[in-house]
Design a protein around this motif. Structure first.
Motif, mmCIF file in Angstrom:
data_model
loop_
_atom_site.group_PDB
_atom_site.id
_atom_site.type_symbol
_atom_site.label_atom_id
_atom_site.label_comp_id
_atom_site.label_asym_id
_atom_site.label_seq_id
_atom_site.Cartn_x
_atom_site.Cartn_y
_atom_site.Cartn_z
ATOM 1 N N PHE A 70 0.968 -1.139 -0.109
ATOM 2 C CA PHE A 70 0.168 0.212 -0.061
ATOM 3 C C PHE A 70 1.012 1.438 -0.045
ATOM 4 C CE2 PHE A 70 -3.426 -2.787 0.973
ATOM 5 C CZ PHE A 70 -4.623 -2.293 0.454
ATOM 6 N N ILE A 71 1.953 1.251 0.652
ATOM 7 C CA ILE A 71 2.881 2.264 0.790
ATOM 8 C C ILE A 71 3.410 2.674 -0.665
ATOM 9 C CG2 ILE A 71 5.039 3.447 1.581
ATOM 10 C CD1 ILE A 71 4.409 1.936 4.248
ATOM 11 N N LYS A 72 3.908 1.705 -1.237
ATOM 12 C CA LYS A 72 4.649 1.774 -2.311
ATOM 13 C C LYS A 72 3.526 2.223 -3.743
ATOM 14 C CE LYS A 72 8.935 1.203 -1.542
ATOM 15 N NZ LYS A 72 10.035 2.366 -1.685
ATOM 16 N N GLY A 73 2.553 1.380 -3.732
ATOM 17 C CA GLY A 73 1.512 1.566 -4.562
ATOM 18 C C GLY A 73 0.879 2.887 -4.579
ATOM 19 N N PHE A 74 0.209 3.212 -3.512
ATOM 20 C CA PHE A 74 -0.304 4.574 -3.511
ATOM 21 C C PHE A 74 0.522 5.704 -3.624
ATOM 22 C CE2 PHE A 74 -3.764 2.060 -2.257
ATOM 23 C CZ PHE A 74 -4.774 2.684 -2.640
ATOM 24 N N LEU A 124 3.940 -4.554 -7.493
ATOM 25 C CA LEU A 124 4.075 -6.014 -6.994
ATOM 26 C C LEU A 124 5.097 -6.678 -6.983
ATOM 27 C CD1 LEU A 124 1.174 -7.195 -9.520
ATOM 28 C CD2 LEU A 124 1.043 -7.317 -6.830
ATOM 29 N N PRO A 125 6.267 -6.446 -7.681
ATOM 30 C CA PRO A 125 7.559 -7.122 -7.378
ATOM 31 C C PRO A 125 8.030 -6.755 -5.954
ATOM 32 C CG PRO A 125 7.690 -6.169 -9.510
ATOM 33 C CD PRO A 125 6.395 -5.594 -8.901
ATOM 34 N N PRO A 127 6.834 -6.660 -2.750
ATOM 35 C CA PRO A 127 6.552 -7.743 -1.672
ATOM 36 C C PRO A 127 6.918 -9.158 -2.139
ATOM 37 C CG PRO A 127 4.543 -6.920 -2.843
ATOM 38 C CD PRO A 127 5.521 -6.062 -3.254
ATOM 39 N N PHE A 128 6.882 -9.387 -3.452
ATOM 40 C CA PHE A 128 7.115 -10.871 -3.824
ATOM 41 C C PHE A 128 8.694 -11.157 -3.644
ATOM 42 C CE2 PHE A 128 3.208 -10.787 -6.280
ATOM 43 C CZ PHE A 128 2.480 -11.846 -5.761
ATOM 44 N N LEU A 129 9.511 -9.844 -4.029
ATOM 45 C CA LEU A 129 10.875 -10.181 -3.787
ATOM 46 C C LEU A 129 11.170 -10.133 -2.339
ATOM 47 C CD1 LEU A 129 12.384 -7.490 -6.658
ATOM 48 C CD2 LEU A 129 12.608 -10.427 -6.296
ATOM 49 N N ALA A 130 10.652 -9.427 -1.406
ATOM 50 C CA ALA A 130 10.988 -9.600 -0.124
ATOM 51 C C ALA A 130 10.523 -10.866 0.609
ATOM 52 C CB ALA A 130 10.164 -8.253 0.669
ATOM 53 N N ARG A 131 9.382 -11.257 -0.218
ATOM 54 C CA ARG A 131 9.060 -12.578 0.580
ATOM 55 C C ARG A 131 9.960 -13.684 0.230
ATOM 56 N NH1 ARG A 131 3.998 -13.911 2.396
ATOM 57 N NH2 ARG A 131 3.449 -15.833 2.563
ATOM 58 N N GLN A 132 10.682 -13.922 -0.871
ATOM 59 C CA GLN A 132 11.459 -14.974 -1.237
ATOM 60 C C GLN A 132 12.708 -14.896 -0.440
ATOM 61 O OE1 GLN A 132 12.612 -15.064 -5.150
ATOM 62 N NE2 GLN A 132 14.052 -13.433 -5.046
ATOM 63 N N TRP A 133 13.047 -13.863 0.162
ATOM 64 C CA TRP A 133 14.422 -14.006 0.939
ATOM 65 C C TRP A 133 14.280 -14.580 2.207
ATOM 66 C CZ3 TRP A 133 16.809 -12.922 -3.227
ATOM 67 C CH2 TRP A 133 16.634 -11.753 -3.826
ATOM 68 N N PRO A 134 15.605 -15.439 2.676
ATOM 69 C CA PRO A 134 15.490 -15.815 3.953
ATOM 70 C C PRO A 134 15.943 -14.822 5.041
ATOM 71 C CG PRO A 134 17.558 -16.361 2.617
ATOM 72 C CD PRO A 134 16.489 -15.643 1.722
#
Length: 302
Positions: A70-74, A124-125, A127-134
């Motif tokens: 939401f922060i980045k999108g808006f 969209l990339p 949160p998806f990138l942030a989710r894949q990192w350990p």
């Protein structure tokens, strides 16, 4: 600042909707900007206040990614709306006779929807990138909200992809928006200097000064924070946290003040509302006092 942002950005759409004279593209875009500011500031401030008021320092990882989106999108949506507002000013000043034919209500609504979809797709990339990192170092985010770079910096992996994508968005998406805005105002200034009288030039430029002030308050803090977060390793942590909050909080707070004070139609309507409400309150108070005194008047002596 949060209260000012809420009241100001809620008041402007209400005034525009209730005043038929303000049903124009410029004010429609201003309503979209106010709604975007409301979502943007509400996505960070409640959690930030709960940290300081209730010491509520935990956030679920999925909620953190949602807040990041939401922060980045808006933010990107607001950047696109500034481009649309610059386009509106360009058409209104450089092609005034065609303004109503070019920017119809249908076109304005399409532009607003396009800016919203553009912002959502671009981010969209993140949160998806942030989710894949350990994440194995720590689970403490050095910020009051889930800022993208503050989150991915906790990963124990090579995060250059996230960093490069963030720089790409700053320079090639936001940067393109800035270029379009600069080109629009370059053409506007050329048209202004061709006007015959000095008063006409000042009056026309006054309609653009409001937009320029709001855009500077939007882009400069963001650019400063982005560069400081990546290249300011020697800066103290509290400086990074403060700048991260200011670039998200300042525009929603300043925009209703800038547009409300500098836009005569909105200011006149706002004064009318305050005058009407003040008159009703004064009449109610005076009426209550009169009734109270009448009750205390003694009856005729026997």
């Amino acid at each position: 600042m949060y209260v000012i942002a809420l009241l100001g950005n809620f008041t402007i759409p209400c005034i525009v909707m209730t005043e038929p004279r303000l049903h124009e593209p410029m004010y429609y875009f201003l309503c979209m900007l106010a709604v975007t500011d409301l979502v943007l500031v509400t996505s960070i401030l409640p959690k930030t206040l709960s940290i300081f008021w209730f010491n509520s320092r935990e956030i679920d990882f999925n909620a953190c990614l949602t807040q990041m989106f939401f922060i980045k999108g808006f933010f990107m949506t607001e950047s696109g709306l500034f481009v649309a507002m610059a386009l509106d000013r360009y058409v209104a000043i450089c092609h005034p006779l065609r303004h109503s034919a070019i920017l119809t209500d249908h076109v304005v609504s399409k532009l607003g929807l396009a800016m919203l979809l553009r912002g959502s797709i671009i981010v969209l990339p993140y949160p998806f990138l942030a989710r894949q990192w350990p994440y194995c170092r720590t689970n403490i985010i050095p910020n009051t909200h889930c800022e993208h770079f503050a989150v991915v910096s906790l990963a124990c992996a090579d995060i250059r992809v996230s960093s490069y994508y963030g720089l790409f968005v700053i320079f090639f998406v936001t940067g393109v928006d800035v270029v379009f805005i600069v080109l629009s105002y370059f053409q506007i200034i050329r048209a202004i200097f061709k006007l015959p009288s000095k008063d006409a030039r000042l009056k026309t430029f006054g309609t653009c000064g409001t937009h320029l002030g709001a855009m500077l308050a939007f882009y400069i803090p963001r650019l400063f924070y982005s560069l400081a977060s990546r290249f300011g390793e020697n800066m103290p942590l509290y400086f990074h946290i403060l700048s991260a909050n200011m670039y998200l909080l300042l525009p929603p707070t300043l925009n209703p003040i800038i547009y409300g004070v500098k836009t005569k139609q909105i200011w006149d309507r706002l004064l009318w509302v305050f005058t009407l409400c003040g008159g009703k309150v004064f009449s109610w108070c005076c009426g209550s006092q009169t009734e109270l005194r009448a009750d205390r008047v003694p009856g005729p002596l026997p």
